[in-house]
Design a protein around this motif. Structure first.
Motif, PDB file in Angstrom:
ATOM      1  N   SER A  95       0.842  -1.198   0.000  1.00 54.70           N
ATOM      2  CA  SER A  95       0.000   0.000   0.000  1.00 54.70           C
ATOM      3  C   SER A  95       0.871   1.238   0.000  1.00 54.70           C
ATOM      4  O   SER A  95       2.096   1.169   0.217  1.00 54.70           O
ATOM      5  CB  SER A  95      -0.875   0.013   1.260  1.00 54.70           C
ATOM      6  N   ALA A  97       0.495   3.762   2.233  1.00 54.03           N
ATOM      7  CA  ALA A  97       0.853   4.107   3.614  1.00 54.03           C
ATOM      8  C   ALA A  97       2.134   3.383   4.033  1.00 54.03           C
ATOM      9  O   ALA A  97       2.987   3.962   4.710  1.00 54.03           O
ATOM     10  CB  ALA A  97      -0.288   3.747   4.556  1.00 54.03           C
ATOM     11  N   GLU A 186      -5.253  14.480  -2.455  1.00 52.94           N
ATOM     12  CA  GLU A 186      -6.379  14.618  -1.520  1.00 52.94           C
ATOM     13  C   GLU A 186      -6.591  16.081  -1.114  1.00 52.94           C
ATOM     14  O   GLU A 186      -7.706  16.501  -0.864  1.00 52.94           O
ATOM     15  CB  GLU A 186      -6.127  13.803  -0.236  1.00 52.94           C
ATOM     16  N   ASP A 214       6.412  12.187  -2.277  1.00 54.99           N
ATOM     17  CA  ASP A 214       5.318  11.216  -2.239  1.00 54.99           C
ATOM     18  C   ASP A 214       4.611  11.304  -3.590  1.00 54.99           C
ATOM     19  O   ASP A 214       3.829  12.225  -3.838  1.00 54.99           O
ATOM     20  CB  ASP A 214       4.360  11.541  -1.081  1.00 54.99           C
ATOM     21  N   ILE A 216       2.705   8.870  -4.793  1.00 61.73           N
ATOM     22  CA  ILE A 216       1.752   7.759  -4.770  1.00 61.73           C
ATOM     23  C   ILE A 216       0.578   8.029  -5.712  1.00 61.73           C
ATOM     24  O   ILE A 216       0.112   7.120  -6.393  1.00 61.73           O
ATOM     25  CB  ILE A 216       1.292   7.508  -3.317  1.00 61.73           C
ATOM     26  N   LYS A 243      -0.571   3.101  -5.752  1.00 65.02           N
ATOM     27  CA  LYS A 243      -1.706   3.299  -6.649  1.00 65.02           C
ATOM     28  C   LYS A 243      -1.458   2.733  -8.057  1.00 65.02           C
ATOM     29  O   LYS A 243      -1.570   1.535  -8.239  1.00 65.02           O
ATOM     30  CB  LYS A 243      -2.108   4.780  -6.662  1.00 65.02           C
TER      31      LYS A 243
HETATM   32  C1  LIG Z   1      -3.396   7.343  -1.557  1.00 65.72           C
HETATM   33  C2  LIG Z   1      -2.217   8.059  -1.041  1.00 65.72           C
HETATM   34  C3  LIG Z   1      -1.492   7.585   0.073  1.00 65.72           C
HETATM   35  C4  LIG Z   1      -1.918   6.355   0.868  1.00 65.72           C
HETATM   36  O1  LIG Z   1      -1.985   5.206   0.098  1.00 65.72           O
HETATM   37  P1  LIG Z   1      -2.787   3.926   0.665  1.00 65.72           P
HETATM   38  O2  LIG Z   1      -2.557   2.873  -0.365  1.00 65.72           O
HETATM   39  O3  LIG Z   1      -4.218   4.339   0.792  1.00 65.72           O
HETATM   40  O4  LIG Z   1      -2.205   3.586   1.976  1.00 65.72           O
HETATM   41  C5  LIG Z   1      -0.373   8.295   0.470  1.00 65.72           C
HETATM   42  N1  LIG Z   1       0.030   9.402  -0.191  1.00 65.72           N
HETATM   43  C6  LIG Z   1      -0.639   9.885  -1.255  1.00 65.72           C
HETATM   44  C7  LIG Z   1      -0.136  11.092  -1.960  1.00 65.72           C
HETATM   45  C8  LIG Z   1      -1.797   9.246  -1.710  1.00 65.72           C
HETATM   46  O5  LIG Z   1      -2.477   9.745  -2.746  1.00 65.72           O
END
Ligand SMILES: *Cc1c(COP(=O)(O)O)cnc(C)c1O
Length: 397
Positions: A95, A97, A186, A214, A216, A243
């Motif tokens: 994940s 996180a 977010e 980050d 992600i 992601k």
């Molecule tokens: C979604 C997200 C996370 C957390 O990812 P999970 O898979 O939900 O734990 C962390 N940082 C960013 C920028 C995200 O968009």
């Protein structure tokens, strides 16, 4: 009766049973155009034949062994990532996180092995999101996620983005690293100004701090480059990925330079499932596809087409939409009507989109979306907007 599924989500009353490319089909057979892609996860749409084949082929052979043994899929996927990024090494997670958690630990450990255990604090930026673990919510610093979860994990400081004075003032002898999303997801689809990101690199180099990106949400092709920071021309020391890298299979990674990773020796970190053969089979195929010639060009061209179309949409419905934000296929509309209401209205018309902070709706389609599908989405957005305009006229009359 208490719900058997812990009610931590305010869920829409719709359940999908099948997916095909950018479309999802609900229990009642209704078709939806998916411009949320599971929150920037389904980069190749649903049930992409190559990913299905990669997963099922592996599923027929071997699911899990353990990190007690070599995992060939980790070796090939880390090589792909290392060959095409700033990084020298990768740790695989399940994940986002967990990718953030690895980054926090790596930053602290780096200074520890350099003889500076007192350097453990990480500076993050207002509006950030770094996952929902105790350390993740401390790093994100959002009151709504911290409330009621006890003392905030020690070692995270936060300053406003794009404010170098505040940042310089927050750096102390205890600071270990800066951590930032090149485009906040977010938080409301905020691309960080390139000169600000370049300044962060300079500040880190001057103070001996590690720079953590980050990516992600904004990484793995989402902006039309492999990673969003490539637009800016600076590289981090550590980067969190998740992601899109699994195209829908739970997968994340923490990438780093050899220097930043030097403290992470055997026994310092681990995961039972991280980097398991199933995830690695999908990740190898997904990253292979993103890096194929033409893939990122497609994201760039369909992204700028979508941007054009959305500009037209805003001009047509100025009482509903305020402005367009974002980059590539990570686009957001700042709303003049409540974003949650608009997300519900779009769903009623057959379009799935996702809310974000600052009253923004996020448009995060699969990266393989076509111009025709973009036109279809913009038509549905326009139909949803008309619902609000009609309401307004009724109220005024
Ligand atoms: C979604 C997200 C996370 C957390 O990812 P999970 O898979 O939900 O734990 C962390 N940082 C960013 C920028 C995200 O968009």
């Amino acid at each position: 009766m208490f719900p058997s599924v812990l009610p931590t989500y305010n869920r829409a009353d719709v359940a999908f049973v099948r997916g095909e490319g950018p479309y999802l089909f609900a229990e009642d057979g209704r078709r939806y155009l998916d411009f949320g892609a599971g929150i920037a996860v389904n980069a190749f749409g649903h049930a992409h034949p190559r990913l299905v084949n990669a997963l099922t082929t592996q599923a027929n052979r071997l699911w899990h062994t353990s990190n007690l043994y070599r995992v060939p899929g980790q070796e090939s996927l880390s090589k792909k990532l290392v060959d095409s990024t700033f990084a020298d090494t990768a740790f695989f997670t399940n994940s986002g996180a967990e990718a953030c958690e690895c980054a926090f630990k790596m930053a602290r450990r780096y200074h520890f092995v350099n003889g500076h255990p007192e350097k453990f604090r990480i500076i993050t930026f207002a509006g950030a999101f770094h996952g929902r673990t105790l350390a993740g919510i401390a790093a994100g610093g959002q009151e709504k996620y911290l409330e009621g979860f006890g003392p905030k994990v020690e070692g995270f400081d936060q300053v406003p983005p794009n404010d170098l004075k505040a940042l310089e003032a927050a750096i102390t002898p205890a600071t270990a690293a800066l951590m930032i999303e090149p485009i906040q997801g977010e938080g409301g689809l905020h691309p960080m100004p390139p000169e600000f990101l370049r300044s962060l690199r300079k500040i880190c180099d001057e103070h001996g701090l590690l720079l953590i990106f980050d990516e992600i949400q904004c990484g793995v092709g989402r902006t039309g480059k492999f990673f969003a920071h490539e637009w800016v021309g600076v590289t981090p020391d550590i980067m969190c990925v998740a992601k899109g890298i699994g195209g829908g299979f739970p997968l994340g990674a923490c990438l780093a330079t050899a220097e930043a990773a030097k403290g992470m020796t055997a026994g310092t970190h681990g995961s039972t499932y991280g980097g398991n053969p199933l995830g690695m089979a999908v990740g190898n195929e997904a990253i292979g596809m993103v890096l194929e010639p033409g893939f990122l060009d497609h994201v760039q061209s369909v992204g700028s087409y979508m941007r054009q179309q959305l500009a037209g949409l805003i001009a047509e419905h100025p009482s509903v939409f305020e402005e367009l934000r974002g980059q590539g296929l990570m686009l957001g509309l700042k709303m003049r009507v409540p974003n949650t209401d608009f997300v519900a209205a779009a769903r009623k018309h057959g379009l799935l989109i996702v809310g974000a902070g600052e009253n923004v709706v996020r448009l995060l389609p699969p990266l393989v979306i076509t111009e025709e599908q973009v036109r279809e989405a913009v038509k549905l957005l326009s139909d949803a907007a008309k619902d609000f305009e009609t309401q307004k006229t009724t109220v005024a009359a």
